[in-house]
Design an enzyme around this catalytic site. Structure first.
Site, mmCIF file in Angstrom:
data_model
loop_
_atom_site.group_PDB
_atom_site.id
_atom_site.type_symbol
_atom_site.label_atom_id
_atom_site.label_comp_id
_atom_site.label_asym_id
_atom_site.label_seq_id
_atom_site.Cartn_x
_atom_site.Cartn_y
_atom_site.Cartn_z
ATOM 1 N N HIS A 87 0.814 -1.014 -0.018
ATOM 2 C CA HIS A 87 0.198 -0.068 -0.354
ATOM 3 C C HIS A 87 0.878 1.062 0.027
ATOM 4 C CE1 HIS A 87 -4.336 -1.710 1.413
ATOM 5 N NE2 HIS A 87 -4.148 -2.136 -0.034
ATOM 6 N N ASP A 205 -0.360 -3.351 8.904
ATOM 7 C CA ASP A 205 -1.616 -3.478 9.462
ATOM 8 C C ASP A 205 -1.916 -4.613 8.785
ATOM 9 O OD1 ASP A 205 -1.595 -0.488 9.287
ATOM 10 O OD2 ASP A 205 -2.313 -0.721 6.886
ATOM 11 N N HIS A 467 -8.481 -4.104 8.549
ATOM 12 C CA HIS A 467 -8.152 -3.874 9.574
ATOM 13 C C HIS A 467 -8.974 -4.314 10.528
ATOM 14 C CE1 HIS A 467 -5.260 -0.766 8.195
ATOM 15 N NE2 HIS A 467 -5.903 0.280 7.513
ATOM 16 N N HIS A 489 -0.003 3.862 13.956
ATOM 17 C CA HIS A 489 -1.144 3.539 12.342
ATOM 18 C C HIS A 489 -2.222 4.264 12.943
ATOM 19 C CE1 HIS A 489 -3.192 2.346 9.041
ATOM 20 N NE2 HIS A 489 -2.192 2.745 8.510
#
Length: 877
Positions: A87, A205, A467, A489
């Site tokens: 990502h 993640d 997530h 994050h």
């Protein structure tokens, strides 16, 4: 460098109140992703090793503003850079790091991540070249966004990236790391990092939800994690069950289609888009009435990368694997394989990624925008690209609808449109000179360069972001059970809510550092050494042995286990070798085999000649300084039992030979060997090292002074009855040889009675002078400054009658008598003051006073004075 923040653990005292060694502290620094979502980049340092985690950009910013704060850390010190997944907010600044900075470490990522990363970065360069800057500050002179890197940078840095597989352990420069499946997207992994026995788990993640194609994340088994670094994207927020979300999503999409509109689903080109494709394909297969509405996947990048999804089937769950195996069996039986169409269905086979009702749309030029449809378009944040073009085109029509399925970052259009604004900026329409398809645009607020598009379409959100929600994240953290947890994050509000929830458990320390906020976390690790080689064979492991039987009174009420005792472990001596923080104990002979080290022994020898000093005097001098001296047994010859005549002759011969054999003394347990040979030759030999060299210097100092020392002269002086008169007028003692001849034996006895040893029967002043001479020999002449008139004890008997009417001669006699009395007792004068230069004294004391090494300077000087008095006392008698 980053500012340091006092760590909570540093402010609290440990149980033993010992200071924390800086080498035992873990340093954590967030260059990005601290109290924010986007541009994830974290630094961890421990025991001199540096690991960098991820290198992303912020999707809400352009140019250099989107980068992590790389200028706050020296990237040349990084040993390893680990990329969790492809990502943009985790990997998009990697070409910049490799091509534009002084980074010189290794880069690792999984095989699927690298395969997709290449296409993503090339597509990112294309978007940068076509996207107009929103402000002049972020743009160059040509009006376009400042390029962080170009396509050549991407291609030239690809060979620098090394690929790894799940569940395999790798080592670089003492850093061990193992990737584990993290769910989220294809190839995403969490890293277990081990540095000097400290285990750090970085989740990146991750998702624990069982979906249609990915393996959910799980806690690594049989591993004790010391520090957990995890995301906090959703904070403590929960999520509805997967089935309910899918039903709500399809209801929203079909309601848009039923009213004649178009459904826009902004998605990342790769990742959750593939999950949505599987959901739509399954629904269209089960509902024939909606097959008249086409489903488009508008991403040329996704079309290219679909080959990657078809390649790495092993990185997916059993659902995809079973479909793939079934498709292969069907293809083998029919003798053909699935093929992809260019602008038709994505495949005609029955594989997991061969869609029947989904079409791949290469570009909008081939899109006939008529009637209802479902459009999955990238990028997911609606900042630019195909999804932004379609948003600006479809927004004015209330029949159309936008369905947000992923996480929206603050500052992006995806986050802004969920507030349902009346107008949206026409970024792509402005660039295309009025837009496509008759978009209604107007100028707002009198700003000539800002075109706004009215929004009338519906907006709904259904979270399919991969997530963990608050409940899943908390359960994972508790299962890992790490004493230290660092949250990254996540937006500040969500992160702090999760932090409070975790702290309420009172099981761990939780930190949520902001960007460029440095954490110093102490970790005390037990050091364990492995015994290898021949040394391991010499060790008897501790074992339990039965204890001796006890009496009835002692043994009453005791269990069987109390009748056993544990043997004490033996002392092990060897060489401790550290290799990549692993300690091994081995014998010096095994260094080459087990440690790859070669050993070299330096034997030092030094020879001097002592013309007057004999073996006994040398032994006496060495014993006076170093204590007990060992005579080498190999050099001694002894006879056992009674000997015959023949044997007696042999023994006499052996004794004659033994007289010419050297005598060997071992000083300080054999650290230095002193070999005394015929002719006064003395040889010292020792194995060269720091300790033995110091002892050898001390031995050499003793040997050099053994002939001139007053104590040695007294020790070697003996009375004898013969005369040394050889025609001289006076003999050595001042007696006339004529008197001896005239008086005969009686005269010689008279001479002997008159002779006096110059070192015996000394006066107090002579004794004090000898003491000063001895101190000057030890500390140097310039370092000793005697005081002419020493201060004596006021309660001295000799000075009791001293008063003002006593003359100076009587006072000096009383002082001399007191000095004589004290020296006769072997006691230093209490009032004697000696000024010793510290530097000179320290050097001499290190050489000559080994046993005083741990005493203060004053105590060591006092010890030398005591030894002087003790050594000279027999001479003064």
């Amino acid at each position: 460098m980053a500012t340091k923040r006092p760590h909570a653990a540093m402010n609290t005292k440990t149980e033993d109140d010992d200071p924390v060694d800086p080498s035992d502290e873990l340093m954590f620094l967030a260059l990005g992703g601290g109290n924010e979502v986007g541009r994830s980049c974290h630094i961890i340092q421990y025991k001199g090793k540096t690991v960098m985690l991820d290198a992303g950009i912020h999707p809400a910013f352009d140019g250099l503003k989107a980068l992590p704060f790389y200028d706050q850390f020296d990237l040349s010190t990084v040993d390893v850079l680990l990329i969790t997944h492809f990502h943009m907010d985790h990997a998009a600044s990697l070409p910049y790091v490799l091509a534009k900075t002084n980074f010189a470490g290794r880069v690792y990522m999984t095989h699927p991540t690298k395969a997709i990363y290449k296409w993503l970065m090339q597509d990112s360069v294309r978007v940068q070249n076509t996207h107009t800057a929103s402000s002049s500050a972020a743009s160059g002179s040509d009006g376009y966004v400042y390029q962080l890197f170009n396509e050549q940078d991407v291609l030239s840095t690809l060979p620098l990236i090394q690929t790894i597989s799940f569940n395999t352990t790798h080592t670089h420069n003492g850093i061990r790391f193992t990737p584990y499946p993290a769910g989220h997207v294809l190839g995403a992994c969490m890293y277990l990092i081990e540095i000097a026995g400290l285990n750090i788990l970085f989740t990146g993640d991750y998702s624990r939800e069982t979906d249609r194609h990915l393996i959910p994340a799980s806690v690594p088994r049989n591993v004790k994690v010391d520090c957990l670094i995890t995301e906090s994207t959703f904070g403590i927020s929960g999520s509805t069950p997967r089935a309910e979300r899918e039903a709500a999503l399809m209801k929203s999409i079909t309601s848009i289609l039923n009213r004649g509109g178009r459904a826009l689903l902004p998605v990342f080109a790769l990742g959750r888009a593939q999950e949505l494709l599987l959901i739509l394909e399954d629904y269209w297969t089960r509902h024939e009435e909606y097959r008249r509405f086409p489903i488009y996947y508008a991403s040329s990048l996704a079309r290219k990368c679909m080959v990657v999804y078809q390649t790495y089937i092993d990185a997916m769950n059993d659902n995809i694997r079973s479909k793939f195996q079934a498709a292969n069996q069907a293809a083998s039986s029919l003798g053909n394989s699935a093929s992809n169409g260019e602008d038709g269905a994505t495949g005609s086979g029955n594989g997991p990624w061969d869609f029947k009702y989904i079409r791949s749309l290469r570009s909008l030029d081939r899109f006939d925008d008529v009637g209802g449809c479902v459009m999955l378009a990238a990028p997911g944040m609606l900042q630019n690209g195909v999804s932004r073009v379609l948003l600006e085109r479809w927004a004015p029509d209330p029949k159309n609808g936008v369905v947000i399925t992923g996480y929206s970052v603050e500052g992006t259009m995806a986050k802004q449109i969920m507030t349902e604004p009346d107008t949206i900026p026409a970024v792509m329409t402005n660039r295309q000179n009025g837009g496509q398809g008759g978009v209604m645009a107007k100028k707002m607020g009198g700003e000539s360069d800002k075109v706004m598009v009215p929004r009338r379409c519906t907006v709904q959100e259904f979270s399919f972001a991969a997530h963990v929600d608050g409940q899943e994240n908390r359960e994972f953290i508790e299962e890992v059970n790490a004493p230290v947890v660092i949250l990254v994050h996540g937006e500040k509000h969500n992160m702090n809510r999760l932090k409070s929830r975790l702290l309420s458990l009172q099981k761990m320390k939780v930190y949520s550092p902001a960007n460029c906020e440095e954490l110093m976390i102490p970790f005390r690790q037990d050091k364990v050494a492995r015994v290898v080689g021949r040394l391991a064979n010499q060790i008897s492991p501790p074992m339990l042995l039965p204890s001796p039987p006890a009496s009835d009174e002692e043994g009453a009420g005791e269990g069987e286990e109390t009748k056993k005792v544990r043997m004490e472990g033996q002392i092990v001596s060897g060489v401790l070798v550290q290799n990549d923080f692993k300690l091994s104990l081995m014998a010096p002979e095994d260094l080459k085999e087990y440690a790859g080290l070669t050993t070299t022994t330096i034997m030092c020898r030094q020879r001097i000649t002592l013309a007057a000093a004999g073996v006994e005097l040398i032994k006496w001098a060495l014993e006076s300084t170093f204590g007990g001296i060992t005579v080498d047994a190999d050099k001694k010859r002894e006879s056992n039992g009674a000997a015959t005549n023949g044997e007696a002759k042999m023994e006499d011969a052996d004794e004659e030979v033994a007289r010419h054999e050297p005598t060997v003394f071992e000083v300080m347990g054999g650290a230095v060997r002193v070999v005394c040979k015929d002719g006064g030759e003395v040889e010292m030999e020792w194995e060269g090292n720091m300790t033995n060299d110091s002892i050898a210097d001390a031995v050499m100092a003793v040997l050099l002074t053994v002939e001139s020392s007053p104590a040695a002269v007294k020790q070697s002086s003996k009375m004898h009855s013969h005369s040394h008169v050889h025609g001289h007028e006076y003999d050595a003692f001042g007696d006339s040889p004529v008197d001896a001849k005239k008086n005969g034996a009686a005269g010689f006895e008279k001479v002997l009675a008159k002779r006096r040893n110059p070192l015996a029967n000394m006066t107090a002043e002579e004794r004090l002078s000898r003491l000063f001479m001895f101190l000057e020999a030890q500390f140097g002449e310039d370092a000793i400054t005697p005081i002419s008139q020493p201060r004596l004890r006021s309660n001295s008997p000799a000075l009791a009658a001293e008063g003002e009417d006593v003359d100076e001669v009587a006072r000096e006699k009383a002082q001399a008598a007191e000095l004589a009395r004290l020296h006769a007792l072997g006691i230093p004068v209490p009032g004697l003051e000696i000024k010793v230069d510290k530097n000179v004294a320290r050097v001499w004391l290190e050489k000559l006073e080994v046993e005083c090494a741990h005493k203060t300077l004053a105590d060591r000087v006092r010890a030398v004075v005591d030894r002087c008095v003790e050594t000279l006392a027999p001479v003064w008698q």
